[in-house]
Design a protein around this motif. Sequence first.
Motif, mmCIF file in Angstrom:
data_model
loop_
_atom_site.group_PDB
_atom_site.id
_atom_site.type_symbol
_atom_site.label_atom_id
_atom_site.label_comp_id
_atom_site.label_asym_id
_atom_site.label_seq_id
_atom_site.Cartn_x
_atom_site.Cartn_y
_atom_site.Cartn_z
ATOM 1 N N PHE A 9 50.517 34.300 55.772
ATOM 2 C CA PHE A 9 48.944 34.205 55.564
ATOM 3 C C PHE A 9 48.722 34.134 53.684
ATOM 4 O O PHE A 9 48.548 33.413 53.306
ATOM 5 N N ARG A 10 49.745 35.112 53.195
ATOM 6 C CA ARG A 10 49.826 35.345 51.836
ATOM 7 C C ARG A 10 50.168 33.943 51.230
ATOM 8 O O ARG A 10 49.850 33.491 50.205
ATOM 9 N N TYR A 11 51.348 33.549 51.746
ATOM 10 C CA TYR A 11 51.860 32.212 50.986
ATOM 11 C C TYR A 11 50.697 31.090 51.381
ATOM 12 O O TYR A 11 50.545 30.239 50.302
ATOM 13 N N ALA A 12 50.375 30.874 52.393
ATOM 14 C CA ALA A 12 49.112 29.986 52.801
ATOM 15 C C ALA A 12 47.993 29.971 51.844
ATOM 16 O O ALA A 12 47.580 29.112 51.268
ATOM 17 N N CYS A 13 47.485 31.259 51.631
ATOM 18 C CA CYS A 13 46.424 31.482 50.776
ATOM 19 C C CYS A 13 46.535 31.026 49.450
ATOM 20 O O CYS A 13 45.979 30.366 48.521
ATOM 21 N N TYR A 14 47.653 31.653 48.964
ATOM 22 C CA TYR A 14 48.333 31.108 47.534
ATOM 23 C C TYR A 14 48.364 29.606 47.417
ATOM 24 O O TYR A 14 48.152 28.775 46.421
ATOM 25 N N ARG A 15 49.169 29.064 48.390
ATOM 26 C CA ARG A 15 49.375 27.456 48.397
ATOM 27 C C ARG A 15 48.300 26.788 48.569
ATOM 28 O O ARG A 15 48.139 25.623 47.553
ATOM 29 N N VAL A 16 47.348 27.049 49.038
ATOM 30 C CA VAL A 16 46.137 26.303 49.248
ATOM 31 C C VAL A 16 44.755 26.755 48.495
ATOM 32 O O VAL A 16 43.910 26.019 48.420
ATOM 33 N N ALA A 17 45.065 28.002 48.062
ATOM 34 C CA ALA A 17 43.956 28.431 47.309
ATOM 35 C C ALA A 17 42.667 28.699 47.847
ATOM 36 O O ALA A 17 41.676 28.355 47.464
ATOM 37 N N SER A 18 42.664 28.886 49.392
ATOM 38 C CA SER A 18 41.647 29.284 50.071
ATOM 39 C C SER A 18 41.728 29.828 51.467
ATOM 40 O O SER A 18 42.711 29.557 51.970
ATOM 41 N N HIS A 61 48.099 19.446 54.108
ATOM 42 C CA HIS A 61 46.942 19.853 53.625
ATOM 43 C C HIS A 61 46.403 19.307 51.994
ATOM 44 O O HIS A 61 45.542 18.767 51.838
ATOM 45 N N ALA A 62 47.492 19.389 51.318
ATOM 46 C CA ALA A 62 47.573 19.107 49.902
ATOM 47 C C ALA A 62 47.290 17.796 49.880
ATOM 48 O O ALA A 62 46.788 17.248 48.780
ATOM 49 N N ARG A 63 48.016 16.882 50.473
ATOM 50 C CA ARG A 63 47.696 15.427 50.666
ATOM 51 C C ARG A 63 46.363 15.000 51.352
ATOM 52 O O ARG A 63 46.124 13.855 51.056
ATOM 53 N N SER A 64 45.873 15.782 51.912
ATOM 54 C CA SER A 64 44.520 15.214 52.605
ATOM 55 C C SER A 64 43.421 14.812 51.533
ATOM 56 O O SER A 64 43.291 15.455 50.434
ATOM 57 N N PRO A 65 42.328 14.061 51.989
ATOM 58 C CA PRO A 65 41.509 13.360 50.854
ATOM 59 C C PRO A 65 40.406 14.398 50.305
ATOM 60 O O PRO A 65 40.235 14.381 49.009
ATOM 61 N N GLY A 66 40.247 15.305 50.822
ATOM 62 C CA GLY A 66 39.325 16.432 50.549
ATOM 63 C C GLY A 66 39.846 17.675 49.191
ATOM 64 O O GLY A 66 39.155 18.153 48.872
ATOM 65 N N PHE A 67 41.318 17.626 49.438
ATOM 66 C CA PHE A 67 41.897 18.645 48.661
ATOM 67 C C PHE A 67 41.903 18.369 47.220
ATOM 68 O O PHE A 67 42.315 17.281 46.831
ATOM 69 N N MET A 68 41.077 19.261 46.396
ATOM 70 C CA MET A 68 41.082 19.099 44.833
ATOM 71 C C MET A 68 41.788 20.116 44.274
ATOM 72 O O MET A 68 40.964 21.185 43.730
ATOM 73 N N PRO A 69 42.945 20.087 43.849
ATOM 74 C CA PRO A 69 43.484 21.188 43.226
ATOM 75 C C PRO A 69 43.210 21.336 41.582
ATOM 76 O O PRO A 69 42.858 19.893 41.102
ATOM 77 N N LEU A 70 43.272 22.392 40.937
ATOM 78 C CA LEU A 70 42.963 22.533 39.761
ATOM 79 C C LEU A 70 43.888 21.776 38.850
ATOM 80 O O LEU A 70 45.248 21.840 39.322
ATOM 81 N N THR A 71 43.796 21.313 37.759
ATOM 82 C CA THR A 71 44.832 20.897 36.734
ATOM 83 C C THR A 71 45.320 22.074 35.871
ATOM 84 O O THR A 71 44.537 23.315 36.118
ATOM 85 N N CYS A 72 46.283 21.874 35.254
ATOM 86 C CA CYS A 72 46.890 23.273 34.542
ATOM 87 C C CYS A 72 45.733 23.600 33.391
ATOM 88 O O CYS A 72 45.685 24.568 33.129
ATOM 89 N N ASP A 97 52.268 24.032 40.371
ATOM 90 C CA ASP A 97 52.267 22.728 40.651
ATOM 91 C C ASP A 97 52.863 21.742 39.468
ATOM 92 O O ASP A 97 53.317 20.886 39.550
ATOM 93 N N VAL A 98 52.868 22.440 38.222
ATOM 94 C CA VAL A 98 53.338 21.536 37.113
ATOM 95 C C VAL A 98 54.667 21.849 37.072
ATOM 96 O O VAL A 98 55.578 21.105 36.031
ATOM 97 N N MET A 99 55.370 22.656 37.827
ATOM 98 C CA MET A 99 56.748 22.891 37.713
ATOM 99 C C MET A 99 57.568 21.504 38.281
ATOM 100 O O MET A 99 56.904 20.791 39.069
ATOM 101 N N PRO A 100 58.962 21.503 37.939
ATOM 102 C CA PRO A 100 59.770 20.130 38.476
ATOM 103 C C PRO A 100 59.694 20.367 40.128
ATOM 104 O O PRO A 100 59.712 21.550 40.409
ATOM 105 N N GLU A 101 59.787 19.235 40.777
ATOM 106 C CA GLU A 101 59.465 19.361 42.226
ATOM 107 C C GLU A 101 60.494 20.176 42.823
ATOM 108 O O GLU A 101 60.152 20.823 44.083
#
Length: 150
Positions: A9-18, A61-72, A97-101
Amino acid sequence: MERHKQELFRYACYRVASVEDAEDILQDVYLRILERGSAVARIENLHAYMFRMLVNACNSHARSPGFMPLTCSEASGLSEQPESFEEEAPRIAALVDVMPEHTREVVRLRIFTSMTFCDVAATLGLSATTAKRRYYEGLEYLRLKLNTTP
């Protein structure tokens, strides 16, 4: 599954920020595992398998149309002392997210779940040495990006 619920759960929370999205994603992962029934008993490393499923679900989830991550740059505008998870998570997610893949998932798993390098390696199909190297590469990248000293 219950034993790993909090770190998943902690991983998912930080990963999707919700929190809400994390609950939904984790619920879906649990349902997919339960649907596999007795086949789950044959999985050699269930911990790594669950995390791999969660990583994939969060990526989808991050690729879904409604997902809007913050920029750095948007994340840097948040307060330095976050009041809550809702303020802290987007900032952390944007920085990672700005780290190398090739370093992102290693850093996410190591930091958000406190996994050992061996667990991270098993989850991502890497050697422990490679996981450790990628982790430190990611941290160094952030240091340089944020212009901080070790």
